[in-house]
Design an enzyme around this catalytic site. Sequence first.
Site, PDB file in Angstrom:
ATOM      1  N   LYS A  35       0.816  -1.175   0.063  1.00 26.11           N
ATOM      2  CA  LYS A  35       0.056  -0.104  -0.112  1.00 26.11           C
ATOM      3  C   LYS A  35       0.921   1.381  -0.060  1.00 26.11           C
ATOM      4  O   LYS A  35       0.442   2.076   0.876  1.00 26.11           O
ATOM      5  CB  LYS A  35      -0.947   0.100   1.005  1.00 26.11           C
ATOM      6  CG  LYS A  35      -1.835  -1.199   1.394  1.00 26.11           C
ATOM      7  CD  LYS A  35      -2.784  -1.308   2.600  1.00 26.11           C
ATOM      8  CE  LYS A  35      -3.889  -2.529   2.367  1.00 26.11           C
ATOM      9  NZ  LYS A  35      -4.042  -2.784   1.109  1.00 26.11           N
ATOM     10  N   CYS A  36       1.743   1.057  -0.807  1.00 24.51           N
ATOM     11  CA  CYS A  36       2.957   2.502  -0.976  1.00 24.51           C
ATOM     12  C   CYS A  36       2.819   3.015  -2.534  1.00 24.51           C
ATOM     13  O   CYS A  36       2.494   2.352  -3.284  1.00 24.51           O
ATOM     14  CB  CYS A  36       4.350   1.603  -0.597  1.00 24.51           C
ATOM     15  SG  CYS A  36       5.587   2.794  -0.794  1.00 24.51           S
ATOM     16  N   GLY A  37       3.232   4.099  -2.359  1.00 28.45           N
ATOM     17  CA  GLY A  37       3.255   4.719  -3.803  1.00 28.45           C
ATOM     18  C   GLY A  37       4.180   4.198  -4.533  1.00 28.45           C
ATOM     19  O   GLY A  37       4.135   4.379  -5.765  1.00 28.45           O
ATOM     20  N   PHE A  38       5.250   3.423  -3.989  1.00 28.33           N
ATOM     21  CA  PHE A  38       6.370   2.994  -4.877  1.00 28.33           C
ATOM     22  C   PHE A  38       5.975   1.541  -5.428  1.00 28.33           C
ATOM     23  O   PHE A  38       6.504   0.713  -6.025  1.00 28.33           O
ATOM     24  CB  PHE A  38       7.681   2.904  -4.044  1.00 28.33           C
ATOM     25  CG  PHE A  38       8.203   4.176  -3.897  1.00 28.33           C
ATOM     26  CD1 PHE A  38       8.558   4.814  -5.135  1.00 28.33           C
ATOM     27  CD2 PHE A  38       8.473   4.657  -2.785  1.00 28.33           C
ATOM     28  CE1 PHE A  38       9.019   6.171  -4.943  1.00 28.33           C
ATOM     29  CE2 PHE A  38       8.917   5.833  -2.559  1.00 28.33           C
ATOM     30  CZ  PHE A  38       9.183   6.801  -3.702  1.00 28.33           C
ATOM     31  N   THR A  39       4.668   0.964  -4.611  1.00 31.97           N
ATOM     32  CA  THR A  39       4.184  -0.427  -4.985  1.00 31.97           C
ATOM     33  C   THR A  39       4.377  -0.852  -6.462  1.00 31.97           C
ATOM     34  O   THR A  39       4.513  -1.899  -6.763  1.00 31.97           O
ATOM     35  CB  THR A  39       2.926  -0.848  -4.314  1.00 31.97           C
ATOM     36  OG1 THR A  39       2.987  -0.503  -2.975  1.00 31.97           O
ATOM     37  CG2 THR A  39       2.409  -2.101  -4.389  1.00 31.97           C
TER      38      THR A  39
END
Length: 160
Positions: A35-39
């Site tokens: 659930k990360c912007g970098f996922t």
Amino acid sequence: MSAFYDLSPKDAKGESYPFSDLKGKVVLIVNVASKCGFTPQYKDLEELNKKYKDQGLVILGFPCNQFLGQEPGTSDDIASFCQLNYGVSFPVLAKIDVNGDNADPVFKYLKSQKSGLLGLTRVKWNFEKFLIDKDGKVVQRYGSTTKPLSIGPAIEKLLK
């Protein structure tokens, strides 16, 4: 501090994953979160995996929930998410801590070998990457913003 090949973290099922099995391989270790912007980097990591695994690259994902709780699921939840959303076929191991008193020995070792930006030893965020050569030496550390595909030339060089 033990040598790279002495490490043996747990896989997603809680079984030992001995790094001694990785001798002679180039390894890219990434702390991951769902659930990360970098996922979306999972997509590029899988592309690297497909391109280089037959030449000797092993990519290992280590889920970590230490950064704003961005990896809250169980190992099964994480594996399902990675497979369904990104077709991940490389190993995603057990969820760990990468910083602090309970940091996994793998990340204690990696951080001791290559400091990050401004000499920091702590992992700054999700999707930090460590590149290890065929002899188990940590040769490079990449920040979260480094796109996985940009590491391709360094991987190719180490595979030769």
